[in-house]
Scaffold this motif. Structure first.
Motif, PDB file in Angstrom:
ATOM      1  N   ASN A 142       0.964  -1.122  -0.028  1.00  0.00           N
ATOM      2  CA  ASN A 142       0.006   0.108   0.053  1.00  0.00           C
ATOM      3  C   ASN A 142       1.023   1.347   0.012  1.00  0.00           C
ATOM      4  OD1 ASN A 142       1.008  -0.148   2.632  1.00  0.00           O
ATOM      5  ND2 ASN A 142      -1.008  -0.114   3.645  1.00  0.00           N
ATOM      6  N   ARG A 143       2.158   1.216  -0.191  1.00  0.00           N
ATOM      7  CA  ARG A 143       2.931   2.436  -0.269  1.00  0.00           C
ATOM      8  C   ARG A 143       4.203   2.134  -1.231  1.00  0.00           C
ATOM      9  NH1 ARG A 143       3.655   4.481   5.101  1.00  0.00           N
ATOM     10  NH2 ARG A 143       1.826   3.224   5.570  1.00  0.00           N
TER      11      ARG A 143
ATOM     12  N   GLU B 298       3.405  -4.881  -9.795  1.00  0.00           N
ATOM     13  CA  GLU B 298       2.087  -4.332 -10.030  1.00  0.00           C
ATOM     14  C   GLU B 298       1.864  -3.693 -11.403  1.00  0.00           C
ATOM     15  OE1 GLU B 298      -0.678  -0.817  -7.812  1.00  0.00           O
ATOM     16  OE2 GLU B 298       1.577  -0.802  -7.696  1.00  0.00           O
TER      17      GLU B 298
ATOM     18  N   ARG C 263      -2.133   3.944 -12.295  1.00  0.00           N
ATOM     19  CA  ARG C 263      -1.951   3.425 -10.872  1.00  0.00           C
ATOM     20  C   ARG C 263      -3.308   2.752 -10.433  1.00  0.00           C
ATOM     21  NH1 ARG C 263      -5.185   6.699  -7.396  1.00  0.00           N
ATOM     22  NH2 ARG C 263      -3.796   6.419  -5.499  1.00  0.00           N
ATOM     23  N   PHE C 264      -3.275   1.782  -9.281  1.00  0.00           N
ATOM     24  CA  PHE C 264      -4.314   1.466  -8.465  1.00  0.00           C
ATOM     25  C   PHE C 264      -4.634   1.759  -7.068  1.00  0.00           C
ATOM     26  CE2 PHE C 264      -3.231  -2.037 -11.943  1.00  0.00           C
ATOM     27  CZ  PHE C 264      -4.537  -1.718 -12.556  1.00  0.00           C
ATOM     28  N   GLU C 265      -5.708   1.588  -6.495  1.00  0.00           N
ATOM     29  CA  GLU C 265      -5.808   2.325  -5.189  1.00  0.00           C
ATOM     30  C   GLU C 265      -5.100   1.181  -4.395  1.00  0.00           C
ATOM     31  OE1 GLU C 265      -7.192   5.027  -4.147  1.00  0.00           O
ATOM     32  OE2 GLU C 265      -7.409   5.449  -6.117  1.00  0.00           O
ATOM     33  N   MET C 266      -5.303  -0.066  -4.792  1.00  0.00           N
ATOM     34  CA  MET C 266      -4.743  -0.931  -3.690  1.00  0.00           C
ATOM     35  C   MET C 266      -3.743  -2.071  -4.688  1.00  0.00           C
ATOM     36  SD  MET C 266      -3.999  -2.423  -0.710  1.00  0.00           S
ATOM     37  CE  MET C 266      -5.307  -1.837   0.369  1.00  0.00           C
ATOM     38  N   ASN C 267      -2.743  -2.519  -4.215  1.00  0.00           N
ATOM     39  CA  ASN C 267      -1.817  -3.056  -5.103  1.00  0.00           C
ATOM     40  C   ASN C 267      -2.260  -4.779  -4.980  1.00  0.00           C
ATOM     41  OD1 ASN C 267       0.302  -4.680  -6.553  1.00  0.00           O
ATOM     42  ND2 ASN C 267       1.788  -4.008  -5.066  1.00  0.00           N
TER      43      ASN C 267
END
Length: 485
Positions: free
Chosen positions: A119-120, A340, A329-333
């Motif tokens: 998540n980061r 990703e 991008r995605f909100e969550m990997n």
């Protein structure tokens, strides 16, 4: 491990880079290492993970999960955080013969597998690794690995890429007399001739080669096995032979017009650019200067062609990608611990956009045929533009567009080992890979071994180093048994 909550306090840093528009004026390296202080701060971001996936090192289907070398990543991250770069270098060198290569060009599957990548931003593992090895060279900590005693047995290594170099260093350290045969004028394989200088400075490769020579390893360049040296000569001179020639055979695109002038394999173009840089030739036979260039292929080699064509003075570049454009991008990997599936701008794409104001990549493009003029020169490519489907797949139609091209570079991967070497050594091949398992790396020929891309197919530099280390163990076991028989 690292600073308590350091990953929450400090953002991930990139290595410093030269300005985009300035660096395309030459072939000098565009990146530089972290300062020691920056490296310590980046090391502080490494968490005390229950399971550090970064060092898992397995392959699942086509993806690499973590570092195949099993590098002690959390340990040397912590050592760097504490400012102990020398011990960090010693721990890094236990598992990796050439962190100077991986720290510069490895795509860092370790970072994709970092727990924080859920998540980061991941820990800057590759940047820290590069800083450790650069600090080691700057402080003269890197020494040749001298054997304690010489064994009266000789081993030949065919190919001086990362697999061959790793095997040679391990066997030489055990005491064997090692000779490396390289068909090019300089050792290093694709590290020297396939990766552009701005990405991996040749001084970085040659300083390592010099250390290996100092340790007693012999390099025989401009020697092509099967042409300049026969199998009989190898058998007569050496107790074991390790084939590490890589997967050199490029994948072709046999379409209408393929034999037109101005259509080349990407590696031929990149190799010649390095030969020009090293002064091995003064005649440029493949030039992008003033030309509309089309690069077919969306991988690292294709990106290197874009960057090289920019420095070569091209008029324009279009890089074909037959797949759909990935989201940014995605909100969550949800892919973790695998990479990703997001759009990434390589160094070459950033450079091109800085100069021309547009991305060089074209997505959903399927090459159909080459357009050739009356003098048999390429002047364009007919292609189909494919459109997205609801399920994420692409479908084309019958419409063809003509994209101008004075130079076409094929960068669609490698099929496997060349037939010249396997026929010369009478090695068994399956799907253009030398048949040898990972238990002993033995081929169908007595005292012949194979490792690296020649055995496994096109892969990463970390896999090549891993197999080079492992084949050295197998050769050592084989020769020990032979000694006591």
């Amino acid at each position: 491990m690292g600073e308590f909550k350091g990953f929450m306090k400090y953002p991930k840093r990139k290595l410093d880079e030269l300005p985009l528009t300035d660096r395309i004026a030459n072939f000098e390296p565009y990146q530089s290492r972290f300062t020691n202080g920056d490296a310590q701060q980046q090391g502080a971001r490494c968490m005390d993970c229950g399971t550090p996936f970064c060092q898992t090192g397995v392959q699942i289907e086509r993806e690499t999960l973590g570092c195949p070398l099993g590098n002690y990543i959390p340990e040397w991250n912590d050592l760097v955080y504490r400012g102990d770069f020398k011990t960090a270098f010693e721990r890094l060198s236990e598992t990796n013969n050439f962190p100077d290569f991986t720290g510069y060009v490895c795509p860092a599957p370790c970072e994709a597998s970092c727990v924080m990548k859920i998540n980061r931003d991941a820990v800057a593992i590759k940047g820290i690794e590069r800083t450790i090895i650069d600090e080691a060279f700057e402080n003269d900590w890197v020494k040749p690995r001298m054997p304690h005693a010489r064994i009266d047995q000789k081993v030949a290594i065919i190919g001086s890429g990362p697999a061959g170099l790793a095997a040679a260093e391990e066997l030489n350290a055990l005491g064997y007399s090692v000779g490396i045969f390289e068909k090019q004028a300089q050792p290093g394989g694709l590290l020297t001739y396939g990766i552009p200088n701005m990405k991996l400075g040749k001084d970085v490769v040659f300083r390592r080669i010099d250390l290996m020579k100092e340790a007693g390893i012999h390099f025989y360049c401009n020697v092509e096995i099967g042409k300049d040296m026969t199998k009989e000569e190898l058998d007569r001179t050496y107790d074991a032979i390790v084939v590490c020639t890589g997967a050199e055979k490029p994948r072709d695109l046999p379409l209408e017009g393929r034999m037109g002038l101005g259509i080349h394999f990407a590696m031929d173009y990149l190799t010649e650019q390095t030969q020009l840089l090293l002064g091995e030739t003064s005649q440029q036979t493949i030039s992008a200067k003033g030309k509309n260039v089309v690069v077919i292929g969306d991988g690292d080699t294709g990106a290197d062609c874009v960057a090289t064509a920019l420095r070569d003075g091209c008029k324009s570049v279009v890089q074909f990608n037959r797949k759909a454009k990935k989201p940014e991008r995605f909100e969550m990997n949800y892919s973790w611990p695998f990479p990703e599936p997001v759009l990434k701008k390589d160094y070459a794409h950033q450079e091109y956009e800085a100069k021309f104001g547009v991305e060089p990549r074209a997505y959903g493009i399927q090459t159909m045929r080459f357009d050739i003029d009356d003098m048999f020169h390429v002047r364009g490519i007919y292609a189909q533009v494919q459109r997205d489907q609801a399920d994420g797949s692409l479908v084309g139609d019958d419409r063809e567009i003509l994209i101008p091209a004075d130079l076409v570079l094929l960068a669609i991967g490698f099929e496997g080992v060349t037939s010249q070497i396997t026929q010369a050594l009478d090695l068994k091949v399956n799907r253009q890979k030398i048949v040898a398992n990972t238990q002993d790396y033995k081929t169908n020929q007595a005292k012949y071994f194979a490792a690296g891309d020649a055995r496994r197919g096109q892969s990463l530099v970390v896999w090549a180093i891993k197999e080079g280390r492992e084949v050295a163990v197998s050769v050592h076991e084989h020769l020990k048994r032979k000694t006591f028989v």
